[in-house]
Scaffold this motif. Structure first.
Motif, PDB file in Angstrom:
ATOM      1  N   GLU A   1      -4.331 -18.517 -10.645  1.00 14.58           N
ATOM      2  CA  GLU A   1      -3.300 -17.577 -10.202  1.00 14.58           C
ATOM      3  C   GLU A   1      -3.934 -16.267  -9.723  1.00 14.58           C
ATOM      4  O   GLU A   1      -3.460 -15.654  -8.774  1.00 14.58           O
ATOM      5  CB  GLU A   1      -2.288 -17.316 -11.321  1.00 14.58           C
ATOM      6  N   GLY A   2      -4.992 -15.850 -10.379  1.00 16.06           N
ATOM      7  CA  GLY A   2      -5.693 -14.638  -9.965  1.00 16.06           C
ATOM      8  C   GLY A   2      -6.299 -14.784  -8.581  1.00 16.06           C
ATOM      9  O   GLY A   2      -6.210 -13.873  -7.747  1.00 16.06           O
ATOM     10  N   ILE A   3      -6.897 -15.927  -8.325  1.00 15.27           N
ATOM     11  CA  ILE A   3      -7.490 -16.176  -7.010  1.00 15.27           C
ATOM     12  C   ILE A   3      -6.411 -16.213  -5.933  1.00 15.27           C
ATOM     13  O   ILE A   3      -6.579 -15.634  -4.852  1.00 15.27           O
ATOM     14  CB  ILE A   3      -8.305 -17.483  -7.024  1.00 15.27           C
ATOM     15  N   LYS A   4      -5.292 -16.859  -6.234  1.00 11.25           N
ATOM     16  CA  LYS A   4      -4.182 -16.912  -5.266  1.00 11.25           C
ATOM     17  C   LYS A   4      -3.664 -15.512  -4.956  1.00 11.25           C
ATOM     18  O   LYS A   4      -3.415 -15.169  -3.799  1.00 11.25           O
ATOM     19  CB  LYS A   4      -3.033 -17.775  -5.798  1.00 11.25           C
ATOM     20  N   GLU A   5      -3.511 -14.708  -5.982  1.00 13.08           N
ATOM     21  CA  GLU A   5      -3.008 -13.346  -5.793  1.00 13.08           C
ATOM     22  C   GLU A   5      -3.989 -12.518  -4.967  1.00 13.08           C
ATOM     23  O   GLU A   5      -3.591 -11.748  -4.097  1.00 13.08           O
ATOM     24  CB  GLU A   5      -2.755 -12.680  -7.152  1.00 13.08           C
ATOM     25  N   GLU A   6      -5.273 -12.693  -5.235  1.00 11.78           N
ATOM     26  CA  GLU A   6      -6.290 -11.984  -4.454  1.00 11.78           C
ATOM     27  C   GLU A   6      -6.238 -12.382  -2.981  1.00 11.78           C
ATOM     28  O   GLU A   6      -6.327 -11.531  -2.099  1.00 11.78           O
ATOM     29  CB  GLU A   6      -7.688 -12.289  -4.988  1.00 11.78           C
ATOM     30  N   LEU A   7      -6.107 -13.672  -2.717  1.00 11.27           N
ATOM     31  CA  LEU A   7      -6.047 -14.135  -1.332  1.00 11.27           C
ATOM     32  C   LEU A   7      -4.830 -13.559  -0.605  1.00 11.27           C
ATOM     33  O   LEU A   7      -4.942 -13.135   0.554  1.00 11.27           O
ATOM     34  CB  LEU A   7      -6.024 -15.661  -1.282  1.00 11.27           C
ATOM     35  N   LYS A   8      -3.687 -13.548  -1.287  1.00  9.58           N
ATOM     36  CA  LYS A   8      -2.499 -12.940  -0.676  1.00  9.58           C
ATOM     37  C   LYS A   8      -2.754 -11.467  -0.377  1.00  9.58           C
ATOM     38  O   LYS A   8      -2.329 -10.946   0.653  1.00  9.58           O
ATOM     39  CB  LYS A   8      -1.276 -13.073  -1.605  1.00  9.58           C
ATOM     40  N   GLY A   9      -3.464 -10.812  -1.283  1.00 14.66           N
ATOM     41  CA  GLY A   9      -3.785  -9.402  -1.094  1.00 14.66           C
ATOM     42  C   GLY A   9      -4.668  -9.171   0.115  1.00 14.66           C
ATOM     43  O   GLY A   9      -4.444  -8.244   0.898  1.00 14.66           O
ATOM     44  N   TYR A  10      -5.680 -10.023   0.287  1.00 17.95           N
ATOM     45  CA  TYR A  10      -6.563  -9.880   1.448  1.00 17.95           C
ATOM     46  C   TYR A  10      -5.795 -10.093   2.750  1.00 17.95           C
ATOM     47  O   TYR A  10      -6.035  -9.396   3.737  1.00 17.95           O
ATOM     48  CB  TYR A  10      -7.755 -10.840   1.359  1.00 17.95           C
ATOM     49  N   VAL A  11      -4.877 -11.053   2.744  1.00 17.95           N
ATOM     50  CA  VAL A  11      -4.069 -11.296   3.944  1.00 17.95           C
ATOM     51  C   VAL A  11      -3.190 -10.086   4.231  1.00 17.95           C
ATOM     52  O   VAL A  11      -3.137  -9.593   5.369  1.00 17.95           O
ATOM     53  CB  VAL A  11      -3.221 -12.581   3.788  1.00 17.95           C
ATOM     54  N   ASN A  12      -2.482  -9.600   3.218  1.00 25.26           N
ATOM     55  CA  ASN A  12      -1.605  -8.441   3.418  1.00 25.26           C
ATOM     56  C   ASN A  12      -2.384  -7.203   3.847  1.00 25.26           C
ATOM     57  O   ASN A  12      -1.947  -6.456   4.713  1.00 25.26           O
ATOM     58  CB  ASN A  12      -0.811  -8.133   2.150  1.00 25.26           C
ATOM     59  N   LYS A  13      -3.545  -7.003   3.255  1.00 27.73           N
ATOM     60  CA  LYS A  13      -4.363  -5.852   3.627  1.00 27.73           C
ATOM     61  C   LYS A  13      -4.826  -5.969   5.074  1.00 27.73           C
ATOM     62  O   LYS A  13      -4.795  -4.994   5.834  1.00 27.73           O
ATOM     63  CB  LYS A  13      -5.566  -5.731   2.691  1.00 27.73           C
ATOM     64  N   GLY A  14      -5.232  -7.161   5.473  1.00 26.96           N
ATOM     65  CA  GLY A  14      -5.666  -7.379   6.855  1.00 26.96           C
ATOM     66  C   GLY A  14      -4.549  -7.175   7.848  1.00 26.96           C
ATOM     67  O   GLY A  14      -4.721  -6.508   8.878  1.00 26.96           O
ATOM     68  N   VAL A  15      -3.380  -7.729   7.546  1.00 26.62           N
ATOM     69  CA  VAL A  15      -2.224  -7.560   8.432  1.00 26.62           C
ATOM     70  C   VAL A  15      -1.830  -6.092   8.501  1.00 26.62           C
ATOM     71  O   VAL A  15      -1.524  -5.568   9.578  1.00 26.62           O
ATOM     72  CB  VAL A  15      -1.041  -8.443   7.961  1.00 26.62           C
ATOM     73  N   GLY A  16      -1.842  -5.426   7.362  1.00 26.12           N
ATOM     74  CA  GLY A  16      -1.512  -4.003   7.328  1.00 26.12           C
ATOM     75  C   GLY A  16      -2.481  -3.161   8.125  1.00 26.12           C
ATOM     76  O   GLY A  16      -2.093  -2.202   8.793  1.00 26.12           O
ATOM     77  N   THR A  17      -3.751  -3.530   8.081  1.00 28.12           N
ATOM     78  CA  THR A  17      -4.763  -2.803   8.841  1.00 28.12           C
ATOM     79  C   THR A  17      -4.569  -3.018  10.339  1.00 28.12           C
ATOM     80  O   THR A  17      -4.612  -2.064  11.127  1.00 28.12           O
ATOM     81  CB  THR A  17      -6.177  -3.260   8.427  1.00 28.12           C
TER      82      THR A  17
END
Length: 67
Positions: free
Chosen positions: A7-23
């Protein structure tokens, strides 16, 4: 405890996607949400590691040198 790690890895991956899209879109709210998800995912993985160390009977389960 593998569930916490997964679950931690999944949450991290979602975070990287959101951060990239936000950037890319210059959406600071989405970027901040992604950064928070990355931190939350990392913390959840650490929790899984600590629980695993406790099950293994490590003397200091929070110490990363026990891995």
């Amino acid at each position: 405890m593998a569930n916490d790690k997964t679950e931690g890895i999944k949450e991290e991956l979602k975070g990287y996607v959101n951060k990239g899209v936000g950037t890319i879109t210059r959406n600071e709210a989405k970027k901040a949400k992604g950064e928070a998800q990355i931190t939350e995912g990392d913390n959840r993985k650490d929790l899984g590691d600590q629980r695993e160390n406790i099950e293994k009977g490590k003397t200091d389960p929070g110490n990363p040198t026990n891995l």
